[in-house]
Design a protein around this motif. Sequence first.
Motif, mmCIF file in Angstrom:
data_model
loop_
_atom_site.group_PDB
_atom_site.id
_atom_site.type_symbol
_atom_site.label_atom_id
_atom_site.label_comp_id
_atom_site.label_asym_id
_atom_site.label_seq_id
_atom_site.Cartn_x
_atom_site.Cartn_y
_atom_site.Cartn_z
ATOM 1 N N PHE A 282 0.838 -1.202 0.000
ATOM 2 C CA PHE A 282 0.000 0.000 0.000
ATOM 3 C C PHE A 282 0.873 1.252 0.000
ATOM 4 C CE2 PHE A 282 -3.426 -2.826 1.573
ATOM 5 C CZ PHE A 282 -4.437 -2.425 0.709
ATOM 6 N N TRP A 283 1.922 1.231 0.817
ATOM 7 C CA TRP A 283 2.843 2.377 0.841
ATOM 8 C C TRP A 283 3.704 2.395 -0.414
ATOM 9 C CZ3 TRP A 283 3.688 7.012 2.267
ATOM 10 C CH2 TRP A 283 4.971 7.566 2.262
ATOM 11 N N ALA A 284 4.190 1.229 -0.817
ATOM 12 C CA ALA A 284 5.052 1.152 -2.002
ATOM 13 C C ALA A 284 4.323 1.659 -3.241
ATOM 14 C CB ALA A 284 5.520 -0.287 -2.218
ATOM 15 N N GLU A 285 3.030 1.371 -3.346
ATOM 16 C CA GLU A 285 2.254 1.765 -4.526
ATOM 17 C C GLU A 285 1.645 3.157 -4.411
ATOM 18 O OE1 GLU A 285 1.846 0.137 -7.427
ATOM 19 O OE2 GLU A 285 3.251 -1.375 -6.724
ATOM 20 N N GLY A 286 1.511 3.677 -3.188
ATOM 21 C CA GLY A 286 0.832 4.957 -3.020
ATOM 22 C C GLY A 286 1.647 6.056 -2.381
ATOM 23 N N SER A 287 2.943 5.820 -2.189
ATOM 24 C CA SER A 287 3.781 6.815 -1.506
ATOM 25 C C SER A 287 3.884 8.121 -2.290
ATOM 26 C CB SER A 287 5.182 6.246 -1.273
ATOM 27 O OG SER A 287 5.794 5.883 -2.502
ATOM 28 N N TYR A 288 3.710 8.068 -3.620
ATOM 29 C CA TYR A 288 3.873 9.290 -4.430
ATOM 30 C C TYR A 288 2.796 10.336 -4.143
ATOM 31 C CZ TYR A 288 0.453 6.903 -7.476
ATOM 32 O OH TYR A 288 -0.648 6.242 -7.973
ATOM 33 N N PHE A 289 1.733 9.926 -3.475
ATOM 34 C CA PHE A 289 0.721 10.921 -3.105
ATOM 35 C C PHE A 289 1.248 11.875 -2.032
ATOM 36 C CE2 PHE A 289 -2.099 7.740 -5.001
ATOM 37 C CZ PHE A 289 -2.930 8.547 -5.768
ATOM 38 N N LEU A 290 2.228 11.396 -1.253
ATOM 39 C CA LEU A 290 2.788 12.218 -0.183
ATOM 40 C C LEU A 290 4.221 12.659 -0.459
ATOM 41 C CD1 LEU A 290 1.501 10.184 2.914
ATOM 42 C CD2 LEU A 290 0.409 12.111 1.758
ATOM 43 N N CYS A 291 4.860 12.050 -1.443
ATOM 44 C CA CYS A 291 6.260 12.354 -1.758
ATOM 45 C C CYS A 291 6.384 12.769 -3.227
ATOM 46 C CB CYS A 291 7.152 11.127 -1.505
ATOM 47 S SG CYS A 291 6.994 10.415 0.144
ATOM 48 N N ASP A 292 6.944 13.920 -3.455
ATOM 49 C CA ASP A 292 7.148 14.375 -4.828
ATOM 50 C C ASP A 292 8.140 13.470 -5.547
ATOM 51 O OD1 ASP A 292 5.484 16.494 -4.341
ATOM 52 O OD2 ASP A 292 7.093 17.903 -3.870
ATOM 53 N N PRO A 293 7.977 13.274 -6.853
ATOM 54 C CA PRO A 293 8.936 12.463 -7.617
ATOM 55 C C PRO A 293 10.348 13.025 -7.487
ATOM 56 C CG PRO A 293 6.976 12.909 -8.924
ATOM 57 C CD PRO A 293 6.863 13.755 -7.695
ATOM 58 N N ILE A 294 11.301 12.146 -7.256
ATOM 59 C CA ILE A 294 12.704 12.574 -7.114
ATOM 60 C C ILE A 294 13.335 12.815 -8.475
ATOM 61 C CG2 ILE A 294 14.988 11.869 -6.290
ATOM 62 C CD1 ILE A 294 13.570 10.232 -4.136
ATOM 63 N N GLY A 295 12.964 12.007 -9.434
ATOM 64 C CA GLY A 295 13.516 12.134 -10.787
ATOM 65 C C GLY A 295 12.544 11.585 -11.798
ATOM 66 N N TYR A 296 12.916 11.654 -13.053
ATOM 67 C CA TYR A 296 12.045 11.199 -14.136
ATOM 68 C C TYR A 296 12.828 10.252 -15.042
ATOM 69 C CZ TYR A 296 9.918 15.550 -12.496
ATOM 70 O OH TYR A 296 9.399 16.549 -11.709
ATOM 71 N N ASN A 297 12.127 9.315 -15.605
ATOM 72 C CA ASN A 297 12.737 8.332 -16.499
ATOM 73 C C ASN A 297 13.259 9.034 -17.753
ATOM 74 O OD1 ASN A 297 13.005 6.319 -18.606
ATOM 75 N ND2 ASN A 297 11.961 4.908 -17.216
ATOM 76 N N SER A 298 14.582 9.113 -17.856
ATOM 77 C CA SER A 298 15.188 9.867 -18.961
ATOM 78 C C SER A 298 14.882 9.244 -20.322
ATOM 79 C CB SER A 298 16.700 9.972 -18.762
ATOM 80 O OG SER A 298 17.284 8.687 -18.659
ATOM 81 N N ASP A 299 14.886 7.914 -20.392
ATOM 82 C CA ASP A 299 14.591 7.237 -21.663
ATOM 83 C C ASP A 299 13.156 7.525 -22.098
ATOM 84 O OD1 ASP A 299 17.111 6.153 -21.769
ATOM 85 O OD2 ASP A 299 16.520 4.268 -20.805
ATOM 86 N N PHE A 300 12.263 7.549 -21.121
ATOM 87 C CA PHE A 300 10.858 7.818 -21.409
ATOM 88 C C PHE A 300 10.688 9.258 -21.907
ATOM 89 C CE2 PHE A 300 6.566 9.099 -20.295
ATOM 90 C CZ PHE A 300 5.812 8.015 -20.737
ATOM 91 N N LEU A 301 11.352 10.188 -21.214
ATOM 92 C CA LEU A 301 11.250 11.597 -21.606
ATOM 93 C C LEU A 301 11.807 11.841 -23.003
ATOM 94 C CD1 LEU A 301 12.161 13.532 -18.331
ATOM 95 C CD2 LEU A 301 9.900 13.116 -19.312
ATOM 96 N N GLN A 302 12.866 11.154 -23.316
ATOM 97 C CA GLN A 302 13.495 11.321 -24.620
ATOM 98 C C GLN A 302 12.535 10.959 -25.752
ATOM 99 O OE1 GLN A 302 17.191 9.223 -24.946
ATOM 100 N NE2 GLN A 302 17.830 10.284 -26.793
#
Length: 391
Positions: A282-302
Amino acid sequence: MRERLKAAKIVSPQYNAVSRAGMKNGLTMPVEQVQEWIRTGKPYVVRLKMPHKTEIRFHDVIRGWVKVNTSVLDDKVLMKSDGLPTYHFANVVDDYLMKITHVIRGEEWLPSTPMHVLLYRYLGWTDYMPQFIHLPLLLAPNGKGKLSKRHAHEYGFPAFPIAWHAPDLTVSNGFREQGYLPEALLNFLALLGWNPGTNQEIFTKEELIAAFSLERLGKSAAVFDIAKANWFNQQHIKKLTKTVWASYFIAEAAKDHIQCSEKEAMAICTLVKDSITFPQDFWAEGSYFLCDPIGYNSDFLQKKWNPHSKSVMLCFTNSLLALTEWNQHNLKQLLQEAVYTHHSTMGSIMPLLRIVLTGRTTGPDLMEIIVLLGKDTTHKRLTTFLEKVKT
């Protein structure tokens, strides 16, 4: 005697009705010599005298009548030379004294049962002999061979029910520590070799007790499929209340020094529940509701980030603050307008928006996520992304 039998090409030498005649024992020696040896403390064992070429019959609840000829059985030791009983002897005496009515054990014990039947008979306890039920074996996940602890390491599941603290001070987590619910594991294990005669798979303990019967046990070996155990865990977690889900979420968040109200935790858990296998998920799947993303997938962004997607993102971000009713319908309409205005597609912008807001490429419905994140958090994360990432 063993060497002579080997020389005679006897593959498995046995102390039996034939070979005992050529050995020194209470049957071949004079009574006086036997008594003298006992008096002087000469070590000896007590064996079960197996009858010669006799058919032993016993009834097994699963297999029906089983017949074994004593020609394939040996004179098993009942009392060792140190005066201690062997398992077979102690087993029968123990069960008789405890008034055991059913002996339920693995099918590998079938070859020993004729000896146990004879012991009940010789001791005069035939009327008190329990019913025998020999369960089918549990096979390794690949279906080859009997399940063993080494398969746990090989297939990545626990070998113990609870944590095992080894003498070398190492600790191995058990099923409990890995997040398996007791009722889920019980449900999974009950259906290995037994079936209720219906299509029902999910049972509470009380339902299992009501439905169970020995007659519905099968003869065939069952495969220990850990993926199926995980599925049972998922189903039993879904049956828990939102309050229990929230308690799991809050407990795991606290380990990361993050606080969360029960109401907020319940809303998050309700949204991510379909991705949960273990309570800690539950925390592993929903922690982003309380924690801002630290980084972004560079390959995906590209692949996804370009002038068109940037224009859509800017338009959507700027229009959010003016939105008066924060709901899925209005948010989706706002996004569709931004996509249409800048000649893009929902299919190209939605995955990008998800990774910006959650740091992930998969998850629940994106509009539901945005509603739960709230206007301020959503706007902040989009603005932060636009400031950090250049075209």
